[in-house]
Design an enzyme around this catalytic site. Structure first.
Site, short mmCIF file in Angstrom:
data_model
loop_
_atom_site.label_atom_id
_atom_site.label_comp_id
_atom_site.label_asym_id
_atom_site.label_seq_id
_atom_site.Cartn_x
_atom_site.Cartn_y
_atom_site.Cartn_z
N GLU A 188 50.36 56.24 29.94
CA GLU A 188 49.95 57.40 30.93
C GLU A 188 50.71 58.63 30.19
OE1 GLU A 188 51.16 56.71 34.88
OE2 GLU A 188 51.60 58.67 35.10
N ARG A 224 52.63 67.10 31.88
CA ARG A 224 53.83 67.85 32.20
C ARG A 224 54.17 68.76 31.15
NH1 ARG A 224 57.66 62.66 33.55
NH2 ARG A 224 56.12 62.10 35.13
N THR A 254 50.61 62.87 35.65
CA THR A 254 50.98 63.84 36.56
C THR A 254 49.53 64.83 36.56
OG1 THR A 254 52.96 63.50 35.25
CG2 THR A 254 52.77 65.52 36.56
N LYS A 303 49.50 54.37 42.98
CA LYS A 303 50.66 54.58 42.25
C LYS A 303 51.58 54.88 43.34
CE LYS A 303 53.14 58.06 39.43
NZ LYS A 303 53.41 58.08 38.39
C1 3PG Z 1 56.18 59.41 36.76
O1 3PG Z 1 56.04 60.39 36.11
O2 3PG Z 1 55.67 58.31 36.80
C2 3PG Z 1 57.92 58.95 36.88
O3 3PG Z 1 58.57 60.00 36.65
C3 3PG Z 1 58.34 57.92 36.04
O4 3PG Z 1 59.56 57.60 36.56
P1 3PG Z 1 60.96 57.27 35.86
O5 3PG Z 1 61.05 58.39 34.93
O6 3PG Z 1 61.86 56.94 36.72
O7 3PG Z 1 60.30 55.92 35.15
#
Ligand code: 3PG
Length: 322
Positions: free
Chosen positions: A41, A45, A69, A129
């Site tokens: 994924e 960002r 994101t 999610k």
């Molecule tokens: C995301 O964007 O899905 C989360 O920031 C992932 O979270 P993690 O960094 O705790 O795995």
């Protein structure tokens, strides 16, 4: 073609990638595939997200690459143009969801409470999610959501790690897990491809959590099975009589007749039988479907028990859901 959500389930863990330099995307894709996680994924960002999606698909055409994101329709459009096969968002944005439905793009909006889940269901979107998973209650809140929302499956992200991934993986309303723990920024920037591959392998192992819970002995008939059970009673293993077998404690199953395996069988527990079968398929193992037992109604997933078609060391193996 397999349903994309079956592919999410089968891969089990979706690495959440924030990449600053698209020239590293191809090597990253190879490292993930080598580690047993052919999915990504790629989060919007960073400025090069779309470019990285393209590069990953070019490097590993069979990889499941999507965008994360995604906060607005413009980003969703750019992601899909770059080749993204799915759209994930940290929250619920009706515009993005509507655009994905209209364009037939699988989407997993982010939710963290019942109102957001309800809004998604009313759009016909049921693969969601959960973010931020650990802070919102982890697998316990996912169990709670299973009551009022049995039609939904979840991809928890936010705080998922090798330590807790197995607890998530065994839930029946979990589609897959997501996270950044195998693709942290310093690992990508330092080009630590072998380390990424190893973290992926460790995560896959923890996700399945294969372990043995009992072994099976093949008796010729019921009389012999009873004799064998009596011998185990000497060791304090109480006999429990079933239709086709006698259990001597929980650890030994004495088959009354037609037991599988040249030497007997081994019961291999795992967190999700369908996912374990997908994992074992490239190694030449297939399920013997006439031995399948399901958790609920016959023929309805999830599987509870199924034998594999190949023996290991003279033993038949059946997978058993934890
Ligand atoms: C995301 O964007 O899905 C989360 O920031 C992932 O979270 P993690 O960094 O705790 O795995």
């Amino acid at each position: 073609m397999a349903d994309i959500y079956d592919t999410f389930r089968d891969i089990g863990i979706i690495p959440v990638v924030a990449i600053e330099d698209a020239s590293k995307a191809a090597d990253l894709a190879h490292a993930l595939v080598k580690g047993g996680l052919p999915a990504s994924e790629v989060t919007f960002r960073t400025a090069c997200a779309a470019e990285a999606i393209e590069a990953m698909i070019k490097a590993e055409p069979n990889m499941l690459v999507g965008a994360g994101t995604v906060l607005n329709v413009e980003q969703a459009e750019r992601a899909v143009k770059a080749g993204a096969k799915f759209i994930v968002s940290p929250g619920y944005n009706p515009d993005v969801v509507d655009w994905c439905i209209k364009n037939n793009i699988p989407t997993m909006p982010g939710i963290s409470n019942p109102s957001e889940i309800t809004a998604c269901i009313n759009k016909g979107v049921t693969h969601l999610k959960l973010f931020p998973a650990e802070r919102k209650g982890g697998y316990k809140i996912i169990d709670d959501f299973g009551g009022p929302f049995p039609q939904c499956t979840f991809m928890p992200t936010g705080g998922v790690t090798t330590e807790n991934v197995g607890e998530y993986a065994k839930r029946k309303n979990i589609l897959c897990m997501g996270g950044t723990w195998m693709v942290k920024k310093p690992l990508i920037e330092g080009e630590k491809w072998d380390e990424i591959t190893q973290i992926c392998k460790d995560a896959v192992k923890a996700m399945h959590n294969f372990h043995i819970d009992h072994m099976g002995i093949n008796a010729k008939n019921e009389e012999e099975a009873k004799e064998i059970a009596k011998q185990f009673e000497l060791f304090g293993f109480a006999s429990k009589f079933g239709n086709s077998s006698i259990f001597a404690s929980e650890q030994v199953e004495i088959m009354k007749q037609n037991g599988r395996g040249t030497c007997g069988h081994i019961s291999m527990v795992c967190n999700n039988v369908e996912r374990a079968l997908a994992f074992l398929k490239p190694y030449g193992f297939s399920p013997v479907m006439e031995t399948a037992k399901w958790m609920g109604k016959e023929n309805a997933s999830p599987l509870k028990v199924v034998y594999l078609d190949k023996e290991v060391g003279g033993f038949a193996i059946h997978l058993k859901r934890a």
